[in-house]
Write a protein that holds these residues in place. Sequence first.
Motif, mmCIF file in Angstrom:
data_model
loop_
_atom_site.group_PDB
_atom_site.id
_atom_site.type_symbol
_atom_site.label_atom_id
_atom_site.label_comp_id
_atom_site.label_asym_id
_atom_site.label_seq_id
_atom_site.Cartn_x
_atom_site.Cartn_y
_atom_site.Cartn_z
ATOM 1 N N HIS A 88 0.837 -1.657 -0.451
ATOM 2 C CA HIS A 88 0.119 -0.402 0.259
ATOM 3 C C HIS A 88 0.769 1.307 -0.079
ATOM 4 O O HIS A 88 0.065 2.238 -1.078
ATOM 5 C CB HIS A 88 -0.983 -0.156 1.329
ATOM 6 N N ALA A 89 2.116 1.108 0.789
ATOM 7 C CA ALA A 89 2.776 2.067 0.718
ATOM 8 C C ALA A 89 3.478 2.543 -0.368
ATOM 9 O O ALA A 89 3.144 3.508 -1.025
ATOM 10 C CB ALA A 89 3.781 2.279 1.884
ATOM 11 N N PHE A 90 3.823 1.596 -1.191
ATOM 12 C CA PHE A 90 5.140 1.734 -3.048
ATOM 13 C C PHE A 90 3.280 2.085 -4.076
ATOM 14 O O PHE A 90 3.658 3.223 -4.318
ATOM 15 C CB PHE A 90 5.016 0.430 -3.158
ATOM 16 N N ALA A 91 2.483 1.916 -3.523
ATOM 17 C CA ALA A 91 1.260 2.650 -4.345
ATOM 18 C C ALA A 91 0.767 3.807 -4.233
ATOM 19 O O ALA A 91 0.617 4.253 -5.666
ATOM 20 C CB ALA A 91 -0.169 1.271 -4.300
ATOM 21 N N ALA A 97 0.137 0.845 6.822
ATOM 22 C CA ALA A 97 -0.197 0.821 5.841
ATOM 23 C C ALA A 97 -1.086 2.471 5.305
ATOM 24 O O ALA A 97 -1.348 2.796 4.364
ATOM 25 C CB ALA A 97 -0.931 0.122 5.490
ATOM 26 N N ALA A 98 -0.658 3.035 7.007
ATOM 27 C CA ALA A 98 -1.753 4.326 6.621
ATOM 28 C C ALA A 98 -0.592 5.314 5.754
ATOM 29 O O ALA A 98 0.676 5.280 6.113
ATOM 30 C CB ALA A 98 -2.515 4.626 7.911
ATOM 31 N N ASP A 99 -1.279 5.901 6.141
ATOM 32 C CA ASP A 99 -0.532 7.529 5.093
ATOM 33 C C ASP A 99 -0.012 7.755 5.850
ATOM 34 O O ASP A 99 -0.300 8.326 6.983
ATOM 35 C CB ASP A 99 -1.627 8.767 4.512
ATOM 36 N N PRO A 100 1.722 8.164 5.863
ATOM 37 C CA PRO A 100 2.169 8.263 7.022
ATOM 38 C C PRO A 100 2.395 9.926 6.578
ATOM 39 O O PRO A 100 3.276 9.960 8.170
ATOM 40 C CB PRO A 100 4.471 7.670 6.433
ATOM 41 N N VAL A 101 2.153 10.768 6.608
ATOM 42 C CA VAL A 101 2.341 12.050 6.466
ATOM 43 C C VAL A 101 0.567 12.282 7.153
ATOM 44 O O VAL A 101 -0.720 12.533 6.432
ATOM 45 C CB VAL A 101 1.878 13.018 4.740
ATOM 46 N N VAL A 102 1.028 12.872 8.811
ATOM 47 C CA VAL A 102 0.213 12.750 9.759
ATOM 48 C C VAL A 102 0.279 14.502 9.996
ATOM 49 O O VAL A 102 1.613 14.676 10.842
ATOM 50 C CB VAL A 102 -0.189 11.866 10.029
ATOM 51 N N ALA A 103 -0.547 15.520 10.541
ATOM 52 C CA ALA A 103 0.096 16.315 11.165
ATOM 53 C C ALA A 103 0.866 17.226 10.853
ATOM 54 O O ALA A 103 1.932 17.376 11.796
ATOM 55 C CB ALA A 103 -0.052 15.490 12.655
ATOM 56 N N GLY A 104 1.403 17.703 9.932
ATOM 57 C CA GLY A 104 2.294 18.722 9.443
ATOM 58 C C GLY A 104 3.238 17.610 9.367
ATOM 59 O O GLY A 104 4.366 18.374 9.584
#
Length: 200
Positions: free
Chosen positions: A17-20, A131-138
Amino acid sequence: MSYAIVGFGKIGQALAHAFARKNIDVIVASRRPPENLAPQARAIGPTIVARSLREALEADTIILAVPFGEHRDVAKALPSWKGKTVIDAMNAFPAPPEELDGLPSSAFVAKSFAGARFVKGFNHLIAATLAADPVVAGGHRVVFLSSDDEDAIAPVADLAKQLGFAPVKLGKLNEGGALVHAHERTWGQLIFQDLFKKEQ
């Protein structure tokens, strides 16, 4: 640079998921035939392609996401690991400490991949978080990297950044690597710690 994920369970799929998410091509493989993985791979994204283990091991960088006891079978699939980068995303439970010759799990695994540039990484988060979007909370979700080969960490850190993570180097496998080492009832202090690095 070409990439493969060996193992297509929860962690392997989370990494896919991270690659996709970043439209980065990656081969996925497991003990199951590629045609059995293909529907799941396609559902994750068009850049995720199921292939045989032999084809997957042609990649420059191989992420190990198999159950811990299967790493030796993967290692035996190539006559030489020279020139390959191997990222150990496994944890050693339920292997008891005596099975690891008193070594941190990654130092033990590295012995099977002689000649490879070997890095511990992507193992300390549960699959759903990975698997979650690693861009979080700035900021960016942290992944920890350890290796006895300083030169091996740089390209893996670059990959982590491409995937949207903030790589943090912990040093050698028997030092910082112990902080993300999990086996039997022993848990490194950084296992499951969901940390973020703010953008400067």
